[in-house]
Motif scaffolding. Structure first.
Motif, PDB file in Angstrom:
ATOM      1  N   ARG A   1       0.831  -1.199   0.000  1.00 24.36           N
ATOM      2  CA  ARG A   1       0.000   0.000   0.000  1.00 24.36           C
ATOM      3  C   ARG A   1       0.869   1.254   0.000  1.00 24.36           C
ATOM      4  NH1 ARG A   1      -4.429   0.769   4.635  1.00 24.36           N
ATOM      5  NH2 ARG A   1      -5.519  -0.680   3.275  1.00 24.36           N
ATOM      6  N   VAL A   2       0.478   2.215  -0.851  1.00 26.70           N
ATOM      7  CA  VAL A   2       1.072   3.551  -0.832  1.00 26.70           C
ATOM      8  C   VAL A   2      -0.062   4.536  -0.565  1.00 26.70           C
ATOM      9  CG1 VAL A   2       3.060   3.044  -2.313  1.00 26.70           C
ATOM     10  CG2 VAL A   2       0.915   3.751  -3.355  1.00 26.70           C
ATOM     11  N   SER A   3       0.235   5.562   0.223  1.00 27.34           N
ATOM     12  CA  SER A   3      -0.798   6.549   0.508  1.00 27.34           C
ATOM     13  C   SER A   3      -0.185   7.882   0.883  1.00 27.34           C
ATOM     14  CB  SER A   3      -1.715   6.059   1.638  1.00 27.34           C
ATOM     15  OG  SER A   3      -1.038   6.069   2.871  1.00 27.34           O
ATOM     16  N   GLY A   4      -0.999   8.918   0.753  1.00 26.29           N
ATOM     17  CA  GLY A   4      -0.580  10.254   1.141  1.00 26.29           C
ATOM     18  C   GLY A   4      -1.778  11.127   1.431  1.00 26.29           C
ATOM     19  N   ARG A   5      -1.592  12.049   2.363  1.00 23.67           N
ATOM     20  CA  ARG A   5      -2.638  12.990   2.752  1.00 23.67           C
ATOM     21  C   ARG A   5      -2.615  14.177   1.800  1.00 23.67           C
ATOM     22  NH1 ARG A   5      -3.271  17.355   6.302  1.00 23.67           N
ATOM     23  NH2 ARG A   5      -1.041  17.408   6.730  1.00 23.67           N
ATOM     24  N   ILE A   6      -3.772  14.549   1.278  1.00 20.54           N
ATOM     25  CA  ILE A   6      -3.866  15.662   0.333  1.00 20.54           C
ATOM     26  C   ILE A   6      -3.557  16.974   1.056  1.00 20.54           C
ATOM     27  CG2 ILE A   6      -5.377  16.946  -1.227  1.00 20.54           C
ATOM     28  CD1 ILE A   6      -6.973  14.291  -1.575  1.00 20.54           C
ATOM     29  N   VAL A   7      -2.572  17.720   0.514  1.00 23.20           N
ATOM     30  CA  VAL A   7      -2.191  18.998   1.110  1.00 23.20           C
ATOM     31  C   VAL A   7      -2.277  20.162   0.121  1.00 23.20           C
ATOM     32  CG1 VAL A   7      -0.743  17.947   2.898  1.00 23.20           C
ATOM     33  CG2 VAL A   7       0.285  18.608   0.707  1.00 23.20           C
TER      34      VAL A   7
ATOM     35  N   PRO B   1      -4.781  16.506  12.358  1.00 22.81           N
ATOM     36  CA  PRO B   1      -5.198  17.905  12.283  1.00 22.81           C
ATOM     37  C   PRO B   1      -4.745  18.534  10.968  1.00 22.81           C
ATOM     38  CG  PRO B   1      -3.406  17.639  13.861  1.00 22.81           C
ATOM     39  CD  PRO B   1      -3.794  16.265  13.403  1.00 22.81           C
ATOM     40  N   VAL B   2      -5.613  19.304  10.370  1.00 21.45           N
ATOM     41  CA  VAL B   2      -5.299  20.009   9.133  1.00 21.45           C
ATOM     42  C   VAL B   2      -4.957  21.437   9.494  1.00 21.45           C
ATOM     43  CG1 VAL B   2      -6.215  20.789   6.906  1.00 21.45           C
ATOM     44  CG2 VAL B   2      -6.826  18.529   7.783  1.00 21.45           C
ATOM     45  N   GLY B   3      -3.845  21.912   8.934  1.00 18.31           N
ATOM     46  CA  GLY B   3      -3.435  23.291   9.200  1.00 18.31           C
ATOM     47  C   GLY B   3      -4.330  24.290   8.497  1.00 18.31           C
ATOM     48  N   ARG B   4      -4.026  25.553   8.665  1.00 17.60           N
ATOM     49  CA  ARG B   4      -4.784  26.617   7.991  1.00 17.60           C
ATOM     50  C   ARG B   4      -4.675  26.436   6.481  1.00 17.60           C
ATOM     51  NH1 ARG B   4      -2.600  31.896   9.208  1.00 17.60           N
ATOM     52  NH2 ARG B   4      -4.229  32.584   7.801  1.00 17.60           N
ATOM     53  N   ILE B   5      -5.766  26.691   5.803  1.00 18.51           N
ATOM     54  CA  ILE B   5      -5.806  26.530   4.354  1.00 18.51           C
ATOM     55  C   ILE B   5      -5.529  27.878   3.698  1.00 18.51           C
ATOM     56  CG2 ILE B   5      -7.215  25.854   2.357  1.00 18.51           C
ATOM     57  CD1 ILE B   5      -6.492  23.543   4.311  1.00 18.51           C
ATOM     58  N   GLY B   6      -4.560  27.878   2.776  1.00 19.85           N
ATOM     59  CA  GLY B   6      -4.248  29.065   1.997  1.00 19.85           C
ATOM     60  C   GLY B   6      -4.887  28.960   0.629  1.00 19.85           C
TER      61      GLY B   6
ATOM     62  N   PHE C   1      -4.189  25.092  -0.431  1.00 18.08           N
ATOM     63  CA  PHE C   1      -3.066  24.340   0.124  1.00 18.08           C
ATOM     64  C   PHE C   1      -3.019  24.504   1.636  1.00 18.08           C
ATOM     65  CE2 PHE C   1      -1.777  28.542  -1.156  1.00 18.08           C
ATOM     66  CZ  PHE C   1      -1.051  29.026  -0.079  1.00 18.08           C
ATOM     67  N   GLU C   2      -2.408  23.536   2.280  1.00 18.02           N
ATOM     68  CA  GLU C   2      -2.221  23.606   3.726  1.00 18.02           C
ATOM     69  C   GLU C   2      -1.001  24.491   3.993  1.00 18.02           C
ATOM     70  OE1 GLU C   2      -2.014  20.689   7.604  1.00 18.02           O
ATOM     71  OE2 GLU C   2      -1.544  19.844   5.654  1.00 18.02           O
TER      72      GLU C   2
ATOM     73  N   LYS D   1       7.471  29.397  -4.312  1.00 15.30           N
ATOM     74  CA  LYS D   1       7.077  29.978  -3.021  1.00 15.30           C
ATOM     75  C   LYS D   1       6.367  31.322  -3.192  1.00 15.30           C
ATOM     76  CE  LYS D   1       8.726  26.560  -0.810  1.00 15.30           C
ATOM     77  NZ  LYS D   1       7.846  25.422  -0.844  1.00 15.30           N
ATOM     78  N   ARG D   2       6.616  32.013  -4.305  1.00 19.35           N
ATOM     79  CA  ARG D   2       5.960  33.318  -4.512  1.00 19.35           C
ATOM     80  C   ARG D   2       4.448  33.170  -4.594  1.00 19.35           C
ATOM     81  NH1 ARG D   2       5.272  33.915 -10.412  1.00 19.35           N
ATOM     82  NH2 ARG D   2       6.402  32.164 -11.320  1.00 19.35           N
ATOM     83  N   PHE D   3       3.948  32.000  -5.029  1.00 16.95           N
ATOM     84  CA  PHE D   3       2.509  31.791  -5.093  1.00 16.95           C
ATOM     85  C   PHE D   3       1.902  31.622  -3.701  1.00 16.95           C
ATOM     86  CE2 PHE D   3       3.474  30.362  -9.472  1.00 16.95           C
ATOM     87  CZ  PHE D   3       2.712  31.313 -10.130  1.00 16.95           C
ATOM     88  N   LEU D   4       2.696  31.225  -2.748  1.00 14.74           N
ATOM     89  CA  LEU D   4       2.187  31.060  -1.388  1.00 14.74           C
ATOM     90  C   LEU D   4       1.863  32.404  -0.755  1.00 14.74           C
ATOM     91  CD1 LEU D   4       4.557  28.255  -0.092  1.00 14.74           C
ATOM     92  CD2 LEU D   4       2.332  28.030  -1.187  1.00 14.74           C
TER      93      LEU D   4
END
Length: 187
Positions: free
Chosen positions: A12-18, A137-142, A160-161, A171-174
Motif C-alpha cells: 500500500r502507498v498513501s498520502g494525505r492531500i495537502v 489535524p489540518v493546518g490553515r488553508i491558503g 493548500f495547507e 514559493k511566490r505563489f504562497l
C-alpha cells in the motif's frame, strides 16, 4: 486532509492531500471548456471518479471529478504528504528525498503508480485506488492563483495547507493568498 490510497502488488502507498486546484464548470482553463471528447469522458461521471490526463507528454496527473454526472469539472490533486509505502514510492520516483516523492502532480502520480488505466475509477467504491480519511489535524488553508496555466490564470482556485513542506510550486505563489479583512469591534 483526505488520503489517497493505492493498493499495489508491492504494498500500500498513501498520502494525505495537502494541495489542490479547482477547475469548475465553464472554466476556460479546464479540459472540459470546449465540450466533451473521448479523452475527457471520465470528467462527466459522478463526483469521486478519477480523471487522469497525460501532461506535456511526460506526466500523468490525478484529478477527482467534482460535479454531478454530465457536468464536467474536476479537482487536480497537486501534492500529498506521504504516509505509507514510502520505500515503494522512492523506488517509483528513483529518489530517497522525501520532499521529492509527492510534491507536485506529476511526481505524486508516479510515486503512487497512477496512469491512464485508472481513468474513470470510482474512488468511493474501488478496492485498489480510493480516498480515505485520517485523524490528523489540518493546518490553515491558503488560497492562491493556479500554477502552470495561461487561461483564467488570475483566479484564486489553488488551495493548500499553509506551512506544509509538501506543498508544490514556487514559493511566490504562497504569498498570494488573499488576506482576511480585520474584523471591527461592535460599538
Amino acid at each position: 486532509g483526505k488520503v489517497v490510497v493505492h493498493e499495489l502488488p508491492a504494498g500500500r502507498v498513501s498520502g494525505r492531500i495537502v494541495e489542490t486546484e479547482a477547475y469548475p464548470p465553464g472554466d476556460p482553463a479546464g479540459h472540459h471548456f470546449r465540450g466533451p471528447t473521448p479523452r475527457i469522458r471520465s470528467m462527466y461521471l459522478a463526483p469521486g471518479h478519477v480523471y487522469v490526463f497525460f501532461n506535456y507528454g511526460v506526466h500523468f496527473m490525478l484529478n477527482v471529478v467534482s460535479e454531478r454526472p454530465e457536468i464536467a469539472a474536476a479537482i487536480l490533486i497537486r501534492a500529498l504528504e506521504p504516509l505509507e509505502g514510502i520505500e515503494i514510492m522512492q523506488g517509483h520516483r528513483k529518489t530517497t528525498k522525501l520532499l521529492d516523492l509527492t510534491r507536485g502532480p506529476g511526481r505524486l502520480a508516479q510515486a503512487l503508480e497512477i496512469d491512464r488505466r485508472h481513468d474513470g475509477v470510482d474512488l468511493c467504491a474501488d478496492e485498489k485506488l480510493w480516498l480515505g480519511a485520517i485523524d490528523h489535524p489540518v493546518g490553515r488553508i491558503g488560497k492562491s492563483v493556479r500554477i502552470g496555466i495561461t487561461r483564467a490564470a488570475e483566479k484564486p482556485l489553488r488551495f493548500f495547507e499553509r506551512g506544509n513542506p509538501f506543498v508544490s510550486g514556487p514559493k511566490r505563489f504562497l504569498a498570494l493568498s488573499p488576506k482576511r479583512p480585520k474584523s471591527r469591534r461592535a460599538a
